[in-house]
Design a protein around this motif. Structure first.
Motif, PDB file in Angstrom:
ATOM      1  N   TYR A 163       0.819  -1.206   0.000  1.00  0.00           N
ATOM      2  CA  TYR A 163       0.000   0.000   0.000  1.00  0.00           C
ATOM      3  C   TYR A 163       0.854   1.258   0.000  1.00  0.00           C
ATOM      4  CZ  TYR A 163      -3.784  -3.174   1.287  1.00  0.00           C
ATOM      5  OH  TYR A 163      -4.696  -4.191   1.310  1.00  0.00           O
ATOM      6  N   HIS A 210      -2.930  -0.419  -3.996  1.00  0.00           N
ATOM      7  CA  HIS A 210      -3.953   0.544  -3.584  1.00  0.00           C
ATOM      8  C   HIS A 210      -3.277   1.724  -2.898  1.00  0.00           C
ATOM      9  CE1 HIS A 210      -8.505   0.530  -2.674  1.00  0.00           C
ATOM     10  NE2 HIS A 210      -8.080   1.752  -2.470  1.00  0.00           N
ATOM     11  N   TYR A 235      -4.205   4.949  -0.504  1.00  0.00           N
ATOM     12  CA  TYR A 235      -5.214   5.658   0.285  1.00  0.00           C
ATOM     13  C   TYR A 235      -4.714   7.076   0.525  1.00  0.00           C
ATOM     14  CZ  TYR A 235      -7.352   1.128   1.174  1.00  0.00           C
ATOM     15  OH  TYR A 235      -7.958  -0.093   1.024  1.00  0.00           O
ATOM     16  N   GLU A 252      -5.534   1.162  -7.595  1.00  0.00           N
ATOM     17  CA  GLU A 252      -6.754   1.791  -7.101  1.00  0.00           C
ATOM     18  C   GLU A 252      -6.351   2.914  -6.158  1.00  0.00           C
ATOM     19  OE1 GLU A 252      -9.740   1.141  -8.127  1.00  0.00           O
ATOM     20  OE2 GLU A 252      -9.194  -0.631  -9.305  1.00  0.00           O
ATOM     21  N   LEU A 253      -7.191   3.929  -6.072  1.00  0.00           N
ATOM     22  CA  LEU A 253      -6.921   5.017  -5.135  1.00  0.00           C
ATOM     23  C   LEU A 253      -8.227   5.383  -4.432  1.00  0.00           C
ATOM     24  CD1 LEU A 253      -4.704   8.129  -5.566  1.00  0.00           C
ATOM     25  CD2 LEU A 253      -7.086   8.450  -4.892  1.00  0.00           C
ATOM     26  N   THR A 254      -8.152   5.504  -3.123  1.00  0.00           N
ATOM     27  CA  THR A 254      -9.350   5.830  -2.349  1.00  0.00           C
ATOM     28  C   THR A 254      -9.077   7.029  -1.455  1.00  0.00           C
ATOM     29  OG1 THR A 254     -10.091   3.528  -2.341  1.00  0.00           O
ATOM     30  CG2 THR A 254     -10.983   4.947  -0.613  1.00  0.00           C
ATOM     31  N   PRO A 263     -16.767   4.889  -6.490  1.00  0.00           N
ATOM     32  CA  PRO A 263     -16.471   4.202  -5.233  1.00  0.00           C
ATOM     33  C   PRO A 263     -15.234   4.771  -4.527  1.00  0.00           C
ATOM     34  CG  PRO A 263     -16.933   2.594  -6.954  1.00  0.00           C
ATOM     35  CD  PRO A 263     -16.947   3.949  -7.608  1.00  0.00           C
ATOM     36  N   ALA A 264     -14.278   5.273  -5.315  1.00  0.00           N
ATOM     37  CA  ALA A 264     -13.041   5.816  -4.736  1.00  0.00           C
ATOM     38  C   ALA A 264     -13.305   6.969  -3.783  1.00  0.00           C
ATOM     39  CB  ALA A 264     -12.109   6.286  -5.849  1.00  0.00           C
ATOM     40  N   VAL A 265     -14.413   7.662  -3.976  1.00  0.00           N
ATOM     41  CA  VAL A 265     -14.691   8.841  -3.157  1.00  0.00           C
ATOM     42  C   VAL A 265     -16.014   8.714  -2.408  1.00  0.00           C
ATOM     43  CG1 VAL A 265     -13.336  10.307  -4.687  1.00  0.00           C
ATOM     44  CG2 VAL A 265     -15.793  10.136  -5.051  1.00  0.00           C
ATOM     45  N   ARG A 306     -13.940  -0.795  -0.912  1.00  0.00           N
ATOM     46  CA  ARG A 306     -12.609  -0.185  -1.019  1.00  0.00           C
ATOM     47  C   ARG A 306     -11.620  -0.661   0.034  1.00  0.00           C
ATOM     48  NH1 ARG A 306     -12.444   1.531  -5.966  1.00  0.00           N
ATOM     49  NH2 ARG A 306     -10.689   2.900  -5.496  1.00  0.00           N
ATOM     50  N   TYR A 307     -12.074  -1.510   0.966  1.00  0.00           N
ATOM     51  CA  TYR A 307     -11.188  -1.914   2.061  1.00  0.00           C
ATOM     52  C   TYR A 307     -11.132  -3.430   2.179  1.00  0.00           C
ATOM     53  CZ  TYR A 307     -11.927   2.988   3.218  1.00  0.00           C
ATOM     54  OH  TYR A 307     -11.992   4.352   3.162  1.00  0.00           O
TER      55      TYR A 307
END
Ligand SMILES: Cc1cc2nc3c(=O)[nH]c(=O)nc-3n(C[C@H](O)[C@H](O)[C@H](O)COP(=O)(O)O)c2cc1C
Ligand code: SF4
Lengths: 429, 179
Positions: free
Chosen positions: A84, A125, A127, A166-168, B7-9, B41-42
Motif C-alpha cells: 500500500y 492501492h 489511500y 486503485e486510489l481511495t 467508489p473511490a470517493v 474499497r477496504y
C-alpha cells in the motif's frame, strides 16, 4: 488572479499554478504539462529506476521528519503480499497550511505523484488520508480522482502499461495524532488513531499488516517533477543535504501571510521580511517559529540563516513542516506557549503516561503563570516536567509539546518572570 | 447523487449537517448503495468505520446510542468498540448539536490574530456558552484546534462551509448568511 502574494524571488515549482482556476481540472492540468511524467515513468522506466531517480534527487519527506523519500521506498519488501501507498494529507500541525493549497489548486499534481510513487513501490492501492475538516478541499480532490479514473490514469492497466492501481480518498474525523504515520494507519483501519510502537515500521507491517509507504502530500507532489526532469535538475536548488524547493506556510503577525515556495538555500530572514513583508507597520518582530508549533522558537535576531534542514538546525531550531509562525512585540509569549501546549494536551492520545499527564500539567502551570498566579519555582518545574516528557514515549508528540516550553524559557524567561514577579506582561500593545 | 459517485470517493463526502432527522432510516436507498461502495474499497469491514460513521452523522445529525448500535451491527463490531472509536474524534458528535455547528479555530495562528474576540462575539450573538445548543436549536459554537488555514485568520467552519479572515465585526453578517 495572481496567487495571493507571488514574489519573483520564489522558486515556484509546486506552486507555479497556484491561483489559476483552470489548472484544477484535468484538461487544464494536462495543458500545463500534467501527466507527462506518468507517461514517462510507466512507458520507459522500471519501478526501481523511478525509485533510483528519486533517491538521487535527495528529496526529503516534507511531513516534518525530513526522511529521504527514495530511501524509504527502497525499504519496501519485494514479496507477493499486497503493498500500500498512503498519502498523508492530514495536515494539522499548527501553523501549517501548504498541503491544503497543493490540493486546492493542483489536485492532479498530487495524484500524478501518487500514481508514480505507487508504481515505484508496486502498490495495489493508494489511500489518501485527508483531514475531515478540509471540506472544500475534499470536494476538489474527489473531483480530480473521478477525472483520473475516467481518463485511465487510475484503475486497471494504466496507460496500457499493465500496472493497476486503485486510489481511495479516506476522510479523517478530527484528530491531530492521526497525522503521525502509525496513528494514521490505525485510523485508516477503523481504530482510534493511537500511534503504534515501532518497529515494526510501516514498510514491514503497515496498513492491514501489509508493507506500506506513508508520504506527505508535498513529498508526493514533488515526485512528478523529479521523474520528468531528473535528479540533477532538482539539485540545482537547495543545498547538498537539502535539495530542491520547499513550501513555507507563513502566518501570524505578517504583512503578507500565505504560502511561499523557495529554494532550500533561501535566507530565513528574507523570507520573513522581504517575502512576507515583516510584521505589521510600526511593530517589531519578537520571535519566529519556522517549522510548525513542534519546533523550537527562535528570537528575531536568530533568523539570519538559510532555510535548509541543516541551516535552521544550526540556528537552533528545525525545518519541520515549514509552517512559519511570526510573532511581533504585541505577543504575550506565555499565552502563545500556553495555547500551543493546550493544543498538545488536547491532542495527546493518552497512551503514554508522560505525555498524557505531562501535557496536562504544563498547561495547568502555564495557565496560572499567565493569570499572574505563578510562583518562581514554576519555571524549574516546567523544565523538569518537560525533561520527563522527551524521548520516553511511543511517538514524538510528547517531545513536541515540551519544545515550545523549553525554548521559550531559554529565550524569553524575562516574560515569565514579569508575570510571576510583577503580575505584568511585557507585550507591547 | 450516487450514480455519479465513484467508489473511490464514496466514503469521502463532507457531511452536511443541517436539517437532519434523528429518526431517519440508516443506509437505505442511495445511502445503501454508497455504503456498499465504501465497503468495496477496504480489505475488511472495520476499516469502513470512519466513513460509515461520517455517513450516519450526515443522515441523522449526531451519533446517538441507537445509531452507534446499528453501525456496529452492520460492520460486525460491538457498540462499545464503535463508541470508543467515535469518541476519539472531534468531528463525531455523540450529543445533539445545533443546526449550524460553528467551529472557530483558536489555534496559535488564529489566536495571534484575534480569534478570541471572534469566539466572544459569536457566543454573545447566539446567546450560548461553548458547546451548548442555542434555545432555538440553531447554533452550537465550539472552539477547535488549528483548522490548517492559518494564513487567513480567523478561520470559522460552519457544517461543511469554511469562512476565512473572519473578524469580530463580521460575526453578525456571517450568522445572517447561514439562514
Ligand atoms: C504528532 C505528529 C503529527 C504528524 N502530523 C503529520 C501531518 O499532519 N502530515 C504529515 O504529512 N506528516 C505528519 N507527521 C509525520 C508523519 O509521521 C510521517 O513522518 C510523514 O507523513 C512521512 O511522510 P514524508 O516522509 O513524506 O514526510 C506527524 C508526526 C507526528 C509525530
Ligand atoms: S506520546 Fe502522546 S500522543 Fe504519542 S502515543 Fe504517547 S500518549 Fe499518544
Amino acid at each position: 488572479m495572481a496567487y495571493p502574494y507571488a514574489d519573483p524571488r520564489e522558486t515556484r515549482l509546486l506552486s507555479k499554478h497556484f491561483g489559476e482556476k483552470d489548472a484544477i481540472g484535468i484538461d487544464g492540468w494536462i495543458e500545463r504539462g500534467g501527466y507527462r511524467a506518468l507517461k514517462k515513468a510507466l512507458g520507459s522506466m522500471s519501478p526501481d529506476e523511478v525509485t533510483g531517480v528519486v533517491k538521487e534527487s535527495g528529496l526529503r519527506g516534507r511531513g516534518g521528519a525530513g526522511f529521504p523519500a527514495g530511501l524509504k521506498w527502497s525499504f519496501m519488501p519485494k514479496d507477493d503480499r499486497p503493498r500500500y501507498l498512503v498519502c498523508n494529507a492530514d495536515e494539522s500541525e499548527p501553523g501549517t497550511f501548504k498541503d491544503r493549497e497543493i490540493m486546492r489548486w493542483t489536485p492532479h499534481q498530487l495524484l500524478e505523484g501518487c500514481i508514480i510513487a505507487g508504481y515505484a513501490i508496486q502498490a495495489e492501492h493508494c489511500y489518501v488520508y485527508i483531514r475531515g475538516e478540509f471540506v472544500d478541499i475534499v470536494r476538489i480532490l474527489n473531483g480530480a480522482v473521478g477525472e483520473a479514473y475516467e481518463r485511465g490514469y487510475l484503475g486497471r492497466d494504466i496507460l496500457g502499461s499493465g500496472f493497476d492501481l486503485e486510489l481511495t480518498v479516506h476522510l479523517g474525523a478530527g484528530a491531530y495524532i492521526a497525522g503521525e504515520e502509525t496513528g494514521l494507519l490505525n485510523s485508516l483501519e477503523g481504530r482510534r488513531a493511537e500511534p503504534r510502537i515501532k518497529p515494526p515500521f510501516p514498510a514491514q507491517r503497515g496498513a492491514f499488516n501489509m508493507p506500506t509507504t506513508v508520504n506527505n502530500v508535498e513529498t508526493l507532489a514533488s515526485v512528478a517533477h523529479i521523474v520528468m526532469n531528473g535528479a540533477d535538475w532538482y539539485r540545482q536548488w537547495g543545498t547538498e543535504k537539502s535539495p530542491g524547493t520547499k513550501l513555507f506556510s507563513c502566518c501570524g503577525h505578517l504583512q503578507r501571510p500565505g504560502n511561499y515556495e523557495v529554494s532550500l538555500d533561501f535566507n530565513l530572514r528574507d523570507l520573513v521580511y522581504e517575502l512576507c513583508g515583516g510584521p505589521p507597520e510600526g511593530r517589531a518582530l519578537l520571535a519566529v517559529i519556522p517549522g510548525g508549533s513542534s519546533v523550537p522558537i527562535m528570537k528575531a535576531d536568530e533568523i539570519d540563516c538559510d532555510v535548509s534542514y541543516e541551516g535552521i538546525e544550526a540556528a537552533g531550531s528545525m525545518l519541520g513542516s515549514g509552517g512559519l509562525i511570526a510573532m511581533d512585540e504585541s505577543t504575550c509569549m506565555v499565552r502563545a506557549v500556553r495555547k500551543m501546549v493546550e493544543f498538545y494536551a488536547h491532542e495527546s492520545c493518552g497512551q503514554c503516561t508522560n505525555c498524557r499527564e505531562g501535557t496536562a500539567w504544563l498547561a495547568k502551570i502555564l495557565q496560572r503563570i499567565e493569570r499572574g498566579a505563578g510562583r518562581e519555582e514554576d519555571i524549574p518545574l516546567l523544565l523538569d516536567i518537560s525533561a520527563n516528557m522527551a524521548g520516553r514515549t511511543i511517538c514524538p508528540l510528547s517531545d513536541s509539546a515540551a519544545v515550545p516550553v523549553v525554548s521559550s524559557i531559554q529565550k524569553f524567561e524575562h516574560e515569565y518572570l514579569a508575570h510571576i514577579r510583577d503580575g505584568t506582561c511585557t507585550a507591547v500593545r | 447523487m450516487s450514480d455519479a459517485l465513484h467508489p473511490a470517493v464514496a466514503g469521502a463526502q463532507p457531511s452536511q449537517r443541517a436539517e437532519k432527522n434523528p429518526e431517519a432510516p440508516l443506509f437505505e436507498g442511495d445511502y445503501r448503495d454508497r455504503f456498499e461502495r465504501v465497503l468495496s474499497r477496504y480489505p475488511n469491514k472495520q476499516a469502513a468505520l470512519l466513513p460509515v460513521l461520517n455517513m450516519a452523522q450526515e443522515i441523522r445529525g449526531w451519533l446517538s446510542p441507537q445509531t452507534i448500535a446499528r453501525v456496529a451491527e452492520l460492520l460486525e463490531l460491538t457498540p462499545a468498540y464503535v463508541r470508543s472509536v467515535a469518541s476519539f474524534y472531534t468531528m463525531f458528535s455523540t450529543r445533539p448539536v445545533g443546526k449550524h455547528v460553528i467551529q472557530v479555530c483558536t489555534g496559535i495562528g488564529c489566536d495571534l490574530c484575534g480569534a478570541q474576540a471572534v469566539v466572544d462575539k459569536l457566543l454573545e450573538a447566539t446567546g450560548t456558552r461553548i458547546g451548548e445548543v442555542s434555545k432555538d436549536g440553531k447554533y452550537t459554537v465550539v472552539e477547535v484546534e488549528c483548522l490548517g488555514a492559518c494564513g487567513f485568520p480567523t478561520v470559522v467552519q460552519v457544517n461543511d462551509r469554511v469562512f476565512e479572515n473572519v473578524k469580530a465585526e463580521d460575526v453578525e453578517g456571517l450568522l445572517a448568511e447561514l439562514d
